[in-house]
Each structure stands twice: as C-alpha cells, then as structure tokens.
Design a protein around this motif. Sequence first.
Motif, PDB file in Angstrom:
ATOM      1  N   ARG A  83     -19.937  15.826 -15.540  1.00  0.00           N
ATOM      2  CA  ARG A  83     -20.324  16.407 -16.828  1.00  0.00           C
ATOM      3  C   ARG A  83     -19.922  17.883 -16.893  1.00  0.00           C
ATOM      4  O   ARG A  83     -19.366  18.348 -17.883  1.00  0.00           O
ATOM      5  CB  ARG A  83     -21.840  16.261 -17.020  1.00  0.00           C
ATOM      6  N   ARG A  87     -16.733  19.472 -19.270  1.00  0.00           N
ATOM      7  CA  ARG A  87     -17.019  20.524 -20.247  1.00  0.00           C
ATOM      8  C   ARG A  87     -16.250  21.799 -19.919  1.00  0.00           C
ATOM      9  O   ARG A  87     -15.702  22.457 -20.811  1.00  0.00           O
ATOM     10  CB  ARG A  87     -18.525  20.817 -20.294  1.00  0.00           C
ATOM     11  N   GLU A 152     -25.572  20.098 -25.658  1.00  0.00           N
ATOM     12  CA  GLU A 152     -25.299  19.412 -24.392  1.00  0.00           C
ATOM     13  C   GLU A 152     -25.512  20.325 -23.186  1.00  0.00           C
ATOM     14  O   GLU A 152     -25.785  19.850 -22.093  1.00  0.00           O
ATOM     15  CB  GLU A 152     -23.871  18.866 -24.382  1.00  0.00           C
ATOM     16  N   PRO A 156     -28.835  17.482 -22.443  1.00  0.00           N
ATOM     17  CA  PRO A 156     -27.814  16.436 -22.491  1.00  0.00           C
ATOM     18  C   PRO A 156     -28.344  15.151 -23.112  1.00  0.00           C
ATOM     19  O   PRO A 156     -29.480  14.732 -22.853  1.00  0.00           O
ATOM     20  CB  PRO A 156     -27.462  16.218 -21.014  1.00  0.00           C
ATOM     21  N   SER A 279     -32.929  19.567 -17.510  1.00  0.00           N
ATOM     22  CA  SER A 279     -32.626  20.061 -18.854  1.00  0.00           C
ATOM     23  C   SER A 279     -33.622  21.145 -19.190  1.00  0.00           C
ATOM     24  O   SER A 279     -34.673  21.269 -18.560  1.00  0.00           O
ATOM     25  CB  SER A 279     -32.700  18.939 -19.891  1.00  0.00           C
ATOM     26  N   GLU A 457     -31.705  11.392 -15.868  1.00  0.00           N
ATOM     27  CA  GLU A 457     -31.413  12.029 -17.142  1.00  0.00           C
ATOM     28  C   GLU A 457     -32.731  12.501 -17.788  1.00  0.00           C
ATOM     29  O   GLU A 457     -33.816  12.013 -17.458  1.00  0.00           O
ATOM     30  CB  GLU A 457     -30.706  11.052 -18.076  1.00  0.00           C
TER      31      GLU A 457
END
Length: 489
Positions: A83, A87, A152, A156, A279, A457
Amino acid sequence: MTAFDDLMAFTRDTVALGEIAGRMGWDQETVMPRGAAPQRGEEMAAIEAVLHARRSDPRVGDWLATAVAPDAAGAAQLREIRRSYERTVKIPADLATRLAQVTSVAQGKWAAARAAEDIAAFLPVLEEVVALKREEGAALAAGGPLYDAMLEDYEPGTSAAEIAAIFDAMRPRLVALRAAILERPDPAALSGYYPAETQLRMTHELATVFGYDLSRGRIDKAVHPFSSGSGNDVRITTRTNEDDPFNCIYSTIHETGHACYEQNIDQAYLLTALGRGVSMGVHESQSRIYENQLGRSRAFTGWLFGQMTEAYGDIGVGDAEAFYAAANRVHPGYIRTEADEVQYNLHIMLRFDLERALMAGDLQVADLEAAWNDRFLRDFGYAVDKPSNGVLQDVHWSVGLFGYFPTYALGNVYAGCLHAALRQAVPDLDTQLAAGDTAAATGWLRDNLQRHGSLYEPREIITRASGAAPTEAPLMDYLEAKFGALYGL
C-alpha cells in the motif's frame, strides 16, 4: 535470504529513518529554537527526499512481486508495504521534497500568526500548502476524487461519501441533544488558580494511572498537544491554562491514549510496517475512550475529585457529583480540543466540509476565514471573536494534514463501539475506576486492539474487538443516556 527477508530488512531501515524524521517534528514543536525554522525546513526536506527514494525504490516492487509471506503476520506486512509503495511511486520525488519543506516552514508561520492573531501573515504559505496538496491528490487519485485519495493516508478503505453518511446520521441526534441540554441550567464550573507546575506534576501522575510507560516516553509542553513516535520511544505533549485545569488534564489523558496504543503494540512488530496504529480513526478511538468514556465517567471523576482537592484545595465545587457535572459541562466554546462530547463532532463536521471544498477548488484560501466564520455562526449560534478561536486554532492544515480531521469523529464512533463491548467484558468497571484503577479497561483495550498494531484493517480490528461492524449507534446511545441523566432530560 529470501525476497521476503530482503524486503523486511530494507523496510526496517526505512521505518527507522521515518522515526528520526518524526523526532525532528517533535523537537520543532517543543524545544527547537525559533530562529532554526528555515534550516529545519531544509533538513526535513532532505530526510524526506531520502525516505521517498527508499519508499519508491524499484527493488521494493521487485521484492513484492516475488515475496512469499511465511504466515498471516507476514501477509499483513506485505499488504501494508505494498500500500505504501503503490502510493509513494505515484508522487514525484520533487513534490514530496517541496511538501516537506513548505509544511515545515508553514508550521512555524502558523504558530506565529496564531500568537499574533494575524491571519494575513499565514494565508500566503497556506496557499502554497493547499496548491501542493492538490497536486499530490491529483497524482494519487489518478482521475478519481482527490479527497478520497487523501483519506487513504489516514483511514484506508473509507471514502468521503461513507463519512458523510455517518455524519448525516449523527447530526440530527447531536443537534437535538444539544438543544435540549442548553435549555437546562448550566452546572457550576471550577474556579480558582491552578499553577502550571502543579498541573504538569499531575499530568505525569495521570499518564501513569492510564498505563503510560515513562521509561519509554516523556511529556512536554506545546502549542497544540500531540503524540509522536512508536515502540520504545513514544512522546506526548500537553498545554496548561492556569484558570482551567481540565484543559491540561484531558489533553494529557487524550494523548496518553494515543501513546499507550503505540507502546502496547507487539514488540515483534517493532520498526516494521505493522509496528504502528492501523489508522488515525482507530488511533483516535483509543485517545477518545481514554479521555471520555473512562476519564470523564462518573466513577473516575469521583476519584479525580479527591486528587484535585488534595492538590489545589478549594476548586469551586463542593462534592464529587458537582465535579462530574463540571467535567462534562455542555457550554459555548470555540476550541475543538476543549469541546464537550456532545458538540465535539460538530466541530469536525465543519472542518470536514471546508477542507473538502478547498481540495475540490470550490473554496479558495483567501475566502477560508470568512467561510469558517459563517459556518461557525450557523452551526453554533455565535460569532468567532478572533482568528486563534477560529481558522487558526488547529495546526493540521499548516502541515498538510488534509483528510485527517474526519478521523477524529470516526474515532468517536469506534470508541462508542469499543466502550459497549468493554462494559460487557468488565462488569465491575465502575468500581475499579472509582478507585483510580484503569488496569482492567486499558488491559482489555491492549489485548483486544492495541497489541495488534496494523495486523488487521481498520474496520476489521474494531469489528473483532467489539463483536460487531462499527456504526454510530452505540456512540449516540451512550451520549443520549449520559447527558440525559446528567441534565435531567
């Protein structure tokens, strides 16, 4: 050495360099000499150039193409590294360097403009930051919504539309609850003088009560409280107001929640892609549950009342119940970080809408202050009196953190879900909190969420910990029950 081993060794050094860059940011906001700002901008740009080169190194792509994960944790490592790599390669190196330099300078100009109440001194550099962030967003979005691409970085797997739907579901209940509360008598506030040195001594005690390991951390003062670092070097800052000790108390508990998340991640993930909070929304769930559901609970404030009277003597309220009401007063105010639980998310909704408009080009920087003031008057019913109480109050836009603000409200939503599960898991929680003992609560959060770092996640870890997919309902039910009882609704 396999491709997986080579990738992990390379990533470890990259993460270590990123931690050094983070430490430079902490230094800039705490002890760096004011005159060092231009040089620090160049230093930050230089290290960002090195980091960007490593994160976009073609070898990372080659290793990802052939690496075989040895286990589930290894698969999660590859997911997170992939990821980041995908990016990073979309952002030109010169753009990443320019962003690091400009935002470093902008941070200093924001602090000076805030102190001087001089919005005009800040707008030119903010214009640069916004232009660079739009450029970055366009590179990341590849034709899609710029703001979703920015999200993001912080949450995410979510989108502006999904966040807007949550906010739309929350807003009517929040507005109705606030309106009902503001018709009731206002509880007494604290009064007296609270020396800064006494507040800072208490911050160390409170941070320890909530599990912060000071042998792997430290507490300093800053204009805007924050947490920095991971693993075995996690630092927090707070601020003091000698007329209002709650500012320092709850800023400290809030940042302790962030810091404990980072300190409690499994040491096996140290300096890897999994060795950080997954996150900002999940991160914020930890700071908010520490600060509010635990720190502002009737049980814990009962214990805290004793600590306060011992430290300061007469504080203007006569008993623990009045202190609980004072700690949870719903009252007019400008500052997001000082907002009560009922109104806090309305502050976030304002920022969410304004920064989306900025990134879409529907709002220009020159018009930002007027847009902020108009929206604040419409949402809260009174006018902003000075820039430091309005558009200059937060550091985020000066350092390019567009897409960050909505994660604060998502953190509240996640905290609501976790708190409902925690209450079921620890039925005698209030008895423990009333004794100033947070170990069962913080231990449950450590075991069910914090230790996993980025293994899962964001929504997955909340679902696993709370036993259900996250929604705003538990948070709203909690707010209506707590403040309904507090205000006799």
